[in-house]
Every structure is written in structure tokens, then in C-alpha cells.
Motif scaffolding. Structure first.
Motif: not given
Length: 151
Positions: A1-10, A15-23, A143-149
Motif C-alpha cells: 500500500m503506497p503512502i505519500a508522506i512528504k508534507n501531506g496529511i495521512i 493501525e495497519e496504515t500507521t505501520k505502513g507509514l512508519a515503514k 486519526r490523522s497525521v500531518k508531516i512537515d519538514g
């Protein structure tokens, strides 16, 4: 499952998505980064940290260890074959002088520093910082997470 993580909101409601994001996130870290984790209690900060640390252990073919919140001892440290991961939880600190007096932060390029409840920290003291802003959505149902920087 691709997860875009650069400066986005996920959306990390699962919990499986959180695990994929961490990976995926682990692929951007080489050492020297300081990662600030913002968000309310129970929103997923420590769960993310657990999967992130476990991912580094998997990459180095090390035994997966239990990762818990360092709320009462302020710091848990993990060695992942040449890379040290320091996981701080500053929830119990009351003012900036406690952060300074503890002399918690070294600037070692072989260290990744993860800081929960970083509101007392002056970000200008660090070269490479990444903010992870965890939020509840939909009346606490998601739940969501926004990544900055993240470069």
C-alpha cells in the motif's frame, strides 16, 4: 500500500496504515534527524514510534523489541546496529529549564531523536527537524497525521 508522506496529511485511523507509514518514513531517515511528535494523548504517537523502531530492527535483522512510552523515565534508547534511536516523552516536564537541566539532546549523526510533547523545545537548536502533527478527526473516531519538514 503506497503512502505519500512528504508534507501531506495521512489518515491513520487503521493501525495497519500507521505501520505502513512508519515503514515508509524509515526510508527517509539516515541519522541526525530530530522528529517532533505533537498531538493529544492516545492519538497514535507512541504507536507510530513503536512501528518506526521495529522497522529499523527488521532492516538490520535484529530481534523486535517491545517499545513503550518513556513517560515516567523520559527516555528509552534503542540500538539498531550502528544507529541509536532515542525516544523522549516530555509530558511530565513543566518548563524549559527542566529541558535545559536534563541536557537531553546530543547532535550525533548516528542518532535519530524522537520527541513526544516537544512544546518546551526550541527548534532552532537543531539542524534537521521534522514535525509530525497527530490529530483526532470526525469526533474522535478517526486519526490523522500531518508531516512537515521532510525533504
Amino acid at each position: 500500500m503506497p503512502i505519500a508522506i512528504k508534507n501531506g496529511i495521512i489518515d491513520i485511523s487503521l493501525e495497519e496504515t500507521t505501520k505502513g507509514l512508519a515503514k515508509n518514513f524509515s526510508n527517509y531517515l539516515t541519522g541526525g534527524e530530530v522528529i517532533f511528535l505533537y498531538g493529544e494523548m492516545g492519538v497514535g504517537k507512541t504507536t507510530f514510534v513503536k512501528y518506526l523502531i521495529n522497522q529499523f530492527q527488521i532492516k538490520k535483522k535484529l530481534q523486535i523489541t517491545e517499545v513503550t512510552s518513556p513517560t515516567f523515565n523520559l527516555l528509552n534508547e534503542y540500538e539498531t546496529d550502528g544507529l541509536i534511536i532515542k525516544h523522549y516523552d516530555l509530558f511530565r516536564l513543566k518548563d524549559k529549564s527542566e529541558v535545559i537541566n536534563l541536557d537531553l539532546f546530543d547532535k550525533n549523526q548516528n542518532t535519530i531523536t524522537l520527541i513526544e510533547w516537544p512544546e518546551l523545545i526550541n527548534k532552532e537548536n537543531f539542524n534537521k527537524t521534522i514535525d509530525l502533527i497527530f490529530n483526532y478527526e470526525n469526533e474522535l473516531n478517526n486519526r490523522s497525521v500531518k508531516i512537515d519538514g521532510l525533504d
